[in-house]
Motif scaffolding. Structure first.
Motif, PDB file in Angstrom:
ATOM      1  N   GLU A 194      -7.994 -58.348 -19.846  1.00 22.07           N
ATOM      2  CA  GLU A 194      -6.870 -58.555 -19.258  1.00 22.07           C
ATOM      3  C   GLU A 194      -6.188 -57.222 -18.545  1.00 22.07           C
ATOM      4  N   ARG A 195      -5.908 -57.484 -17.475  1.00 18.71           N
ATOM      5  CA  ARG A 195      -5.131 -55.887 -16.884  1.00 18.71           C
ATOM      6  C   ARG A 195      -3.802 -55.739 -17.784  1.00 18.71           C
ATOM      7  N   SER A 196      -3.855 -54.424 -18.288  1.00 21.55           N
ATOM      8  CA  SER A 196      -3.034 -53.985 -19.437  1.00 21.55           C
ATOM      9  C   SER A 196      -1.995 -53.049 -18.651  1.00 21.55           C
ATOM     10  N   ASP A 197      -0.863 -52.695 -19.342  1.00 25.05           N
ATOM     11  CA  ASP A 197       0.116 -51.695 -18.755  1.00 25.05           C
ATOM     12  C   ASP A 197      -0.394 -50.270 -19.213  1.00 25.05           C
ATOM     13  N   LEU A 198      -1.430 -50.147 -19.992  1.00 23.46           N
ATOM     14  CA  LEU A 198      -1.831 -48.810 -20.259  1.00 23.46           C
ATOM     15  C   LEU A 198      -2.646 -48.415 -18.704  1.00 23.46           C
ATOM     16  N   THR A 199      -1.976 -47.086 -18.351  1.00 27.41           N
ATOM     17  CA  THR A 199      -2.463 -46.778 -17.319  1.00 27.41           C
ATOM     18  C   THR A 199      -3.336 -45.179 -17.411  1.00 27.41           C
ATOM     19  N   LEU A 200      -4.223 -45.210 -16.520  1.00 26.42           N
ATOM     20  CA  LEU A 200      -5.039 -43.777 -16.405  1.00 26.42           C
ATOM     21  C   LEU A 200      -4.339 -43.050 -15.312  1.00 26.42           C
ATOM     22  N   ILE A 201      -3.857 -41.867 -15.510  1.00 28.49           N
ATOM     23  CA  ILE A 201      -3.188 -40.988 -14.434  1.00 28.49           C
ATOM     24  C   ILE A 201      -3.992 -39.813 -14.133  1.00 28.49           C
ATOM     25  N   CYS A 202      -4.474 -39.625 -13.003  1.00 25.73           N
ATOM     26  CA  CYS A 202      -5.373 -38.361 -13.009  1.00 25.73           C
ATOM     27  C   CYS A 202      -4.683 -37.542 -11.860  1.00 25.73           C
ATOM     28  N   GLU A 203      -5.003 -36.227 -11.596  1.00 23.50           N
ATOM     29  CA  GLU A 203      -4.501 -35.363 -10.715  1.00 23.50           C
ATOM     30  C   GLU A 203      -5.864 -35.112  -9.992  1.00 23.50           C
ATOM     31  N   ILE A 204      -5.764 -35.235  -8.775  1.00 24.58           N
ATOM     32  CA  ILE A 204      -7.004 -35.218  -7.754  1.00 24.58           C
ATOM     33  C   ILE A 204      -6.858 -34.131  -6.677  1.00 24.58           C
ATOM     34  N   GLU A 205      -7.755 -33.105  -6.692  1.00 22.92           N
ATOM     35  CA  GLU A 205      -7.326 -32.020  -5.517  1.00 22.92           C
ATOM     36  C   GLU A 205      -8.642 -32.556  -4.577  1.00 22.92           C
ATOM     37  N   VAL A 206      -8.106 -32.583  -3.156  1.00 28.66           N
ATOM     38  CA  VAL A 206      -9.046 -32.994  -1.888  1.00 28.66           C
ATOM     39  C   VAL A 206      -8.925 -31.938  -0.813  1.00 28.66           C
ATOM     40  N   ILE A 207     -10.170 -31.464  -0.467  1.00 29.44           N
ATOM     41  CA  ILE A 207     -10.172 -30.503   0.788  1.00 29.44           C
ATOM     42  C   ILE A 207     -11.073 -30.963   1.628  1.00 29.44           C
ATOM     43  N   HIS A 208     -10.727 -31.160   2.877  1.00 25.61           N
ATOM     44  CA  HIS A 208     -11.592 -31.736   3.945  1.00 25.61           C
ATOM     45  C   HIS A 208     -12.342 -33.071   3.478  1.00 25.61           C
ATOM     46  N   ASN A 209     -11.437 -33.975   2.835  1.00 25.94           N
ATOM     47  CA  ASN A 209     -11.878 -35.259   2.689  1.00 25.94           C
ATOM     48  C   ASN A 209     -13.059 -35.133   1.511  1.00 25.94           C
ATOM     49  N   LYS A 210     -13.054 -34.157   1.017  1.00 23.67           N
ATOM     50  CA  LYS A 210     -13.980 -34.232  -0.447  1.00 23.67           C
ATOM     51  C   LYS A 210     -12.899 -33.797  -1.763  1.00 23.67           C
ATOM     52  N   VAL A 211     -13.446 -34.690  -2.643  1.00 25.89           N
ATOM     53  CA  VAL A 211     -12.834 -34.190  -3.888  1.00 25.89           C
ATOM     54  C   VAL A 211     -13.444 -32.805  -4.541  1.00 25.89           C
ATOM     55  N   ILE A 212     -12.377 -32.123  -4.816  1.00 32.46           N
ATOM     56  CA  ILE A 212     -12.730 -30.585  -5.368  1.00 32.46           C
ATOM     57  C   ILE A 212     -12.564 -30.636  -6.789  1.00 32.46           C
ATOM     58  N   LYS A 213     -11.574 -31.344  -7.422  1.00 36.57           N
ATOM     59  CA  LYS A 213     -11.214 -31.392  -8.877  1.00 36.57           C
ATOM     60  C   LYS A 213     -10.611 -32.435  -9.246  1.00 36.57           C
ATOM     61  N   VAL A 214     -10.931 -33.033 -10.338  1.00 36.69           N
ATOM     62  CA  VAL A 214     -10.340 -34.393 -10.868  1.00 36.69           C
ATOM     63  C   VAL A 214      -9.856 -33.959 -12.415  1.00 36.69           C
ATOM     64  N   ILE A 215      -8.439 -34.317 -12.643  1.00 38.42           N
ATOM     65  CA  ILE A 215      -8.128 -33.669 -14.043  1.00 38.42           C
ATOM     66  C   ILE A 215      -7.374 -34.904 -14.553  1.00 38.42           C
ATOM     67  N   VAL A 216      -7.791 -35.318 -15.963  1.00 38.32           N
ATOM     68  CA  VAL A 216      -7.054 -36.574 -16.346  1.00 38.32           C
ATOM     69  C   VAL A 216      -5.596 -35.925 -16.703  1.00 38.32           C
ATOM     70  N   ASP A 217      -4.358 -36.267 -16.082  1.00 39.94           N
ATOM     71  CA  ASP A 217      -3.238 -36.023 -16.459  1.00 39.94           C
ATOM     72  C   ASP A 217      -2.846 -36.708 -17.854  1.00 39.94           C
ATOM     73  N   ASP A 218      -2.998 -37.802 -17.843  1.00 41.52           N
ATOM     74  CA  ASP A 218      -2.480 -38.763 -19.228  1.00 41.52           C
ATOM     75  C   ASP A 218      -2.673 -40.258 -19.115  1.00 41.52           C
ATOM     76  N   ILE A 219      -2.955 -40.737 -20.341  1.00 45.85           N
ATOM     77  CA  ILE A 219      -3.056 -42.213 -20.357  1.00 45.85           C
ATOM     78  C   ILE A 219      -1.880 -42.772 -21.331  1.00 45.85           C
ATOM     79  N   HIS A 220      -1.002 -43.512 -20.557  1.00 44.54           N
ATOM     80  CA  HIS A 220       0.074 -43.903 -21.288  1.00 44.54           C
ATOM     81  C   HIS A 220       0.535 -45.260 -20.702  1.00 44.54           C
ATOM     82  N   VAL A 221       1.553 -46.080 -21.429  1.00 43.68           N
ATOM     83  CA  VAL A 221       1.856 -47.281 -20.938  1.00 43.68           C
ATOM     84  C   VAL A 221       3.172 -46.874 -19.646  1.00 43.68           C
ATOM     85  N   LEU A 222       3.017 -47.739 -18.663  1.00 45.75           N
ATOM     86  CA  LEU A 222       3.921 -47.529 -17.750  1.00 45.75           C
ATOM     87  C   LEU A 222       4.605 -48.678 -17.612  1.00 45.75           C
TER      88      LEU A 222
END
Length: 111
Positions: free
Chosen positions: A83-111
């Motif tokens: 089932e789709r839950s209210d537990l959410t993966l939140i990531c911070e993603i840096e993109v340069i010239h339409n290319k992903v440079i860095k992905v950081i898991v910011d948090d996982i929590h209930v939204l």
């Protein structure tokens, strides 16, 4: 941009599902949270983390740009016990010239 950010976030989610924390560490995704923290949140929430239906989730995928920078916050609800839950993966993603440079898991929590 939507698909690029979605795929980067989905890659992180798949690593979490498969327990590939060494891969996440090597990709420097765990700068803000640890494997222990992620596992603790999942344990406290309860249930089994399942795969998502990518096509279905692409429609509801959400992200915001951070202050006109090349950084985005992405939000992906997790599937728990089928089932789709209210537990959410939140990531911070840096993109340069339409290319992903860095992905950081910011948090996982209930939204």
């Amino acid at each position: 941009m939507n698909e690029l950010l979605f795929n980067a976030t989905l890659n992180v989610l798949k690593c979490i599902q498969e327990g590939k924390y060494i891969k996440l560490k090597n990709m420097q995704c765990l700068e803000k949270v640890s494997e222990k923290y992620i596992n603790g949140v999942l344990k406290d929430y309860g249930g089994t983390l399942d795969a998502i239906n990518e096509k279905e989730y692409m429609k509801d995928f959400q992200y915001i740009q951070i202050r006109n920078q090349n950084k985005y916050m992405t939000y992906l609800d997790m599937i728990i016990d089928g089932e789709r839950s209210d537990l959410t993966l939140i990531c911070e993603i840096e993109v340069i010239h339409n290319k992903v440079i860095k992905v950081i898991v910011d948090d996982i929590h209930v939204l």
